[in-house]
Design an enzyme around this catalytic site. Structure first.
Site, PDB file in Angstrom:
ATOM      1  N   ARG A  42       0.265  16.630  13.291  1.00 50.93           N
ATOM      2  CA  ARG A  42      -0.733  16.645  14.481  1.00 50.93           C
ATOM      3  C   ARG A  42      -1.843  17.490  13.899  1.00 50.93           C
ATOM      4  NH1 ARG A  42      -3.229  17.441  19.430  1.00 50.93           N
ATOM      5  NH2 ARG A  42      -3.631  15.787  20.192  1.00 50.93           N
ATOM      6  N   SER A 111      -1.414   5.484  21.800  1.00 51.15           N
ATOM      7  CA  SER A 111      -1.193   6.221  22.845  1.00 51.15           C
ATOM      8  C   SER A 111      -1.670   5.077  23.784  1.00 51.15           C
ATOM      9  CB  SER A 111      -1.951   7.080  23.033  1.00 51.15           C
ATOM     10  OG  SER A 111      -1.400   8.319  21.598  1.00 51.15           O
ATOM     11  N   LYS A 140      -1.148  20.155  25.637  1.00 49.11           N
ATOM     12  CA  LYS A 140      -2.105  18.668  25.547  1.00 49.11           C
ATOM     13  C   LYS A 140      -3.155  18.754  26.418  1.00 49.11           C
ATOM     14  CE  LYS A 140      -3.608  14.090  23.739  1.00 49.11           C
ATOM     15  NZ  LYS A 140      -3.169  12.687  23.005  1.00 49.11           N
TER      16      LYS A 140
END
Length: 526
Positions: A42, A111, A140
């Protein structure tokens, strides 16, 4: 392709979390050596050229261990390094476009934060979904509400009949992993295929050990098959339950377990005296600063929200977490939960934070907890005659909350989500004194501690999870207090509520296994 992928320990990289001086590629390889089974790179803020370089070197390392590499969001990067697949969020490239661009057989994950997301993912034919965030996380910024451990099961239900895998993500670490795995189960028994971990591995100075620890918890959970309540070696009968109750009763006297109680201050003294009368040792401690030390002492934890304030709430949250880590039984008494939104919110926060072994409450309290309006409550009391079908109610609530549920009333019903046991003891004088329900909670916690002290072949007993051992403990806690109430009134020493309370404590103190055998009315419901 998803059928052949091991999603159990899914590492999501986040280079910003690396400890000072720790090389990213070194950390990645050590995590793979520790047991990571799939990796997602990521890099939200990295330029394309640098992203491709990182992904290529990461893939070379993953290939050494035959571990799939997933790229977050960037299909172009995945194609450039021949990655195993791509993971997209709800605002990223549509799944149908991703699948059209990637080679046939590539892994595509998405997701999901709510049921609509899952239904779309199923229709899109993804290989897996990432459900979250399950816990709050610093890695996040959350743009959607927390799913919570108990909310995962609802989303898993939507995967029934498909081959789509499910991975939980968001704040998962070694201290809450077992709670996540055990609590994130659908009503039909659908469990997670894996968990995605970020900081617990990436931020570690020893990612191999961190990954190995997480991997061990996952494999131990799956090996012990916590999907359904654990069975005692032989099917339970009324006589078998009574034998378990008697064994626990004797064990309490012998081991004198510590019963840590964060409880209703109105009845703290009565609860402590009832605990002592049973042969256990009470401690009434509420400060969050004490919880880790108290969890190290064998016994059980009782959390009673009767006189709820913010200070004790912090202690409740901490106590349950440390009790879970110590594999100690936890009993929750949601006193007056329907009286205010604050109480409802607190109970939900507690149940989303730690795994409870037994929930005990009257009809009004359990109705409020479950969200049904079938039974009303007034303060701490129920209004009306109770549930039309109490057997189905306690069984379903136990399945939903993944614990033993004890519904108290004229007839008490206890279930582990499979069996339901009806208890027909008790006396109306119990309803005329303050805190009789709170005292039942103390007795159940004492019996849970006594049960945990007994030798068992199945290690699950030391974990405090819902199973027939905890079922028998809840039955025992309720039964002994109800039998003592009957015998106290029959003794002729009761002339009112004041003398009843004294006689109740004295009778419980003097209670023998023969008294329990002679008076207990235990029935297995069909």
């Amino acid at each position: 392709m998803s059928k052949q992928i091991d999603y159990s320990l899914y590492l999501v990289t986040w280079r910003e979390l690396l400890p000072p001086g720790k090389d990213f590629y070194e950390s990645l390889e050590e995590s793979l050596q520790g047991g990571v089974t799939i990796v997602q790179i990521r890099e939200k803020a990295t330029e394309t050229r640098e992203f491709v370089k990182i992904a290529a070197k990461s893939k070379a390392i993953c290939d050494k261990y035959n571990v799939p590499l997933i790229i977050n969001d960037r299909v172009d990067v995945a194609l450039a390094v021949n990655a195993s697949g791509v993971h997209v969020g709800q605002t990223d490239m549509p799944v149908d476009v991703v699948k059209r661009l990637l080679p046939i057989g590539s892994i595509v994950g998405v997701s999901c934060n709510n049921l609509d997301h899952v239904k779309v993912a199923v229709n899109d034919g993804v290989d897996y979904i990432g459900i979250g965030s399950v816990w709050s996380t610093k890695t996040k910024s959350l743009t959607s509400p927390l799913v919570g451990v108990r909310g995962v099961g609802v989303l898993l239900d939507a995967l029934e009949g498909t081959e789509i895998k499910a991975v939980a993500i968001g704040g998962i670490k070694s201290t809450n992993l077992l709670r996540t795995l055990y609590g994130a189960v659908s009503q039909r028994g659908h469990i997670l295929d894996g968990v995605a971990v970020v900081s617990d591995i990436v931020a570690s100075r020893n990612p191999q050990n961190a990954a190995a620890n997480l991997s061990a918890i996952i494999h131990k959970f799956k090996a012990q098959k916590h999907i359904v309540p654990a069975m005692i070696s032989t099917p339970l009968t009324s006589e078998g339950v009574l034998k378990q109750v008697l064994d626990i009763f004797v064990a309490i006297k012998k081991t004198n377990p510590l019963i840590h109680q964060i409880t209703n201050t109105v009845v703290s003294t009565q609860s402590a005296n009832i605990t002592l009368a049973l042969g256990a040792s009470p401690i009434m401690a509420t400060s969050a600063k004490e919880m880790q030390d108290l969890s190290k002492i064998p016994g059980a934890l009782l959390v009673n929200i009767g006189t709820l304030v913010d200070d004790t709430k912090e202690g409740m949250l901490a106590s349950g977490l440390y009790a879970n880590l110590a594999r100690k039984p936890v009993v929750l008494d949601p006193v007056g939960v329907g009286a205010s939104q604050y109480r409802k919110d607190t109970i939900n926060e507690l149940l989303d934070t730690w795994q409870v072994s037994v929930i005990k409450g009257n009809a009004g309290e359990l109705a409020a907890l479950s969200g049904t309006s079938e039974v009303e409550s007034k303060g701490v009391d129920s209004v009306g005659d109770g549930f039309r079908d109490p057997i189905s109610f306690v069984r379903n609530l136990a399945r939903k909350e993944r614990c033993v549920v004890a519904l108290t009333g004229k007839v008490d019903y206890v279930s582990d989500g499979k069996l339901v046991i009806a208890l027909h003891n008790g006396h109306e004088m119990l309803g005329r004194i303050t805190g009789s329900g709170c005292m039942v909670g103390s007795c159940i916690a004492s019996f849970c501690a006594g049960q945990a002290s007994l030798p068992h072949d199945d290690e699950i007993i030391t974990r405090g999870f819902a199973n027939q051992y905890m079922l028998c403990a809840a039955v025992g806690g309720i039964t002994v207090l109800n039998v003592a109430a009957e015998m106290a009134v029959a003794s002729g020493n009761v002339h009112g509520t004041g003398t009843f309370l004294s006689a109740l404590i004295d009778t419980l103190f003097q209670l023998s296994p023969e008294d329990i055998t002679g008076h207990a009315s235990i029935r297995i419901c069909t």
